[in-house]
Design a protein around this motif. Sequence first.
Motif, short mmCIF file in Angstrom:
data_model
loop_
_atom_site.label_atom_id
_atom_site.label_comp_id
_atom_site.label_asym_id
_atom_site.label_seq_id
_atom_site.Cartn_x
_atom_site.Cartn_y
_atom_site.Cartn_z
N THR A 33 0.85 -1.19 0.00
CA THR A 33 0.00 0.00 0.00
C THR A 33 0.88 1.24 0.00
N VAL A 34 0.35 2.30 -0.54
CA VAL A 34 1.03 3.59 -0.54
C VAL A 34 0.12 4.58 0.16
N THR A 35 0.66 5.25 1.17
CA THR A 35 -0.12 6.23 1.92
C THR A 35 0.65 7.55 1.98
N GLY A 36 -0.06 8.61 2.27
CA GLY A 36 0.58 9.91 2.42
C GLY A 36 -0.25 11.00 1.80
N THR A 37 0.33 12.18 1.81
CA THR A 37 -0.30 13.36 1.24
C THR A 37 0.71 14.03 0.33
N SER A 38 0.27 14.44 -0.83
CA SER A 38 1.17 15.05 -1.82
C SER A 38 2.01 16.15 -1.18
N PRO A 39 3.30 16.12 -1.39
CA PRO A 39 4.08 15.24 -2.27
C PRO A 39 4.76 14.08 -1.56
N LEU A 40 4.50 13.84 -0.26
CA LEU A 40 5.22 12.81 0.49
C LEU A 40 4.39 11.54 0.66
N TYR A 41 4.98 10.40 0.25
CA TYR A 41 4.28 9.12 0.31
C TYR A 41 5.19 8.06 0.92
N THR A 42 4.56 7.05 1.55
CA THR A 42 5.28 5.92 2.13
C THR A 42 4.68 4.63 1.61
N ALA A 43 5.54 3.70 1.18
CA ALA A 43 5.11 2.37 0.74
C ALA A 43 5.28 1.40 1.90
N THR A 44 4.26 0.55 2.14
CA THR A 44 4.26 -0.42 3.23
C THR A 44 3.76 -1.75 2.70
N TRP A 45 4.29 -2.88 3.27
CA TRP A 45 3.86 -4.21 2.86
C TRP A 45 3.94 -5.15 4.05
N GLN A 46 3.37 -6.35 3.88
CA GLN A 46 3.38 -7.36 4.93
C GLN A 46 4.73 -8.08 4.94
N PRO A 47 5.22 -8.46 6.12
CA PRO A 47 6.53 -9.12 6.20
C PRO A 47 6.51 -10.55 5.66
N VAL A 48 7.69 -10.99 5.24
CA VAL A 48 7.94 -12.37 4.84
C VAL A 48 8.96 -12.92 5.83
N VAL A 49 8.78 -14.14 6.30
CA VAL A 49 9.64 -14.73 7.32
C VAL A 49 11.08 -14.85 6.81
N ASN A 50 12.04 -14.44 7.64
CA ASN A 50 13.48 -14.57 7.36
C ASN A 50 13.89 -13.94 6.03
N ALA A 51 13.43 -12.71 5.79
CA ALA A 51 13.76 -12.04 4.54
C ALA A 51 14.04 -10.56 4.76
N TYR A 52 14.77 -9.99 3.81
CA TYR A 52 14.85 -8.54 3.69
C TYR A 52 14.29 -8.22 2.31
N TYR A 53 14.25 -6.95 1.90
CA TYR A 53 13.42 -6.58 0.76
C TYR A 53 14.14 -5.66 -0.23
N LEU A 54 13.72 -5.77 -1.48
CA LEU A 54 14.14 -4.87 -2.54
C LEU A 54 12.88 -4.19 -3.07
N LEU A 55 12.79 -2.87 -2.91
CA LEU A 55 11.69 -2.09 -3.48
C LEU A 55 12.20 -1.51 -4.79
N GLU A 56 11.52 -1.81 -5.88
CA GLU A 56 11.87 -1.30 -7.20
C GLU A 56 10.81 -0.30 -7.64
N VAL A 57 11.26 0.86 -8.10
CA VAL A 57 10.37 1.92 -8.55
C VAL A 57 10.67 2.18 -10.02
N GLY A 58 9.63 2.15 -10.86
CA GLY A 58 9.82 2.33 -12.29
C GLY A 58 8.89 3.36 -12.89
N SER A 59 9.25 3.82 -14.07
CA SER A 59 8.42 4.77 -14.81
C SER A 59 7.35 4.04 -15.63
#
Length: 101
Positions: A33-59
């Motif tokens: 999910t993405v929450t916030g108010t223009s122009p500032l936004y935060t992306a949040t997701w549910q955790p996966v056991v024993n993992a770290y994450y790569l967030l990819e942003v594209g055009s």
Amino acid sequence: MRADTSCGPSGPTPDVWFAVGQGLLPTSPTGLTVTGTSPLYTATWQPVVNAYYLLEVGSAPGLADVARVITIGTNVGPAAVPPGATFYLRVRAIGAAGMGP
């Protein structure tokens, strides 16, 4: 890793890696999910056991040409988004066996 051809061995390739015997790839994070108010936004997701994450942003869908962020948390932000801009997000979990879908 090196390639061996009729011309001889190549130089080393430092960007190839693999894991042996480390189990299954992690599942995909859910609930992005993405929450916030223009122009500032935060992306949040549910955790996966024993993992770290790569967030990819594209055009465009499938691209990661705007940003790639590695994090151990389950959110990234706040990030400034120009008014009227459209970005596409993908989160991948990375575990002992590598990066999931």
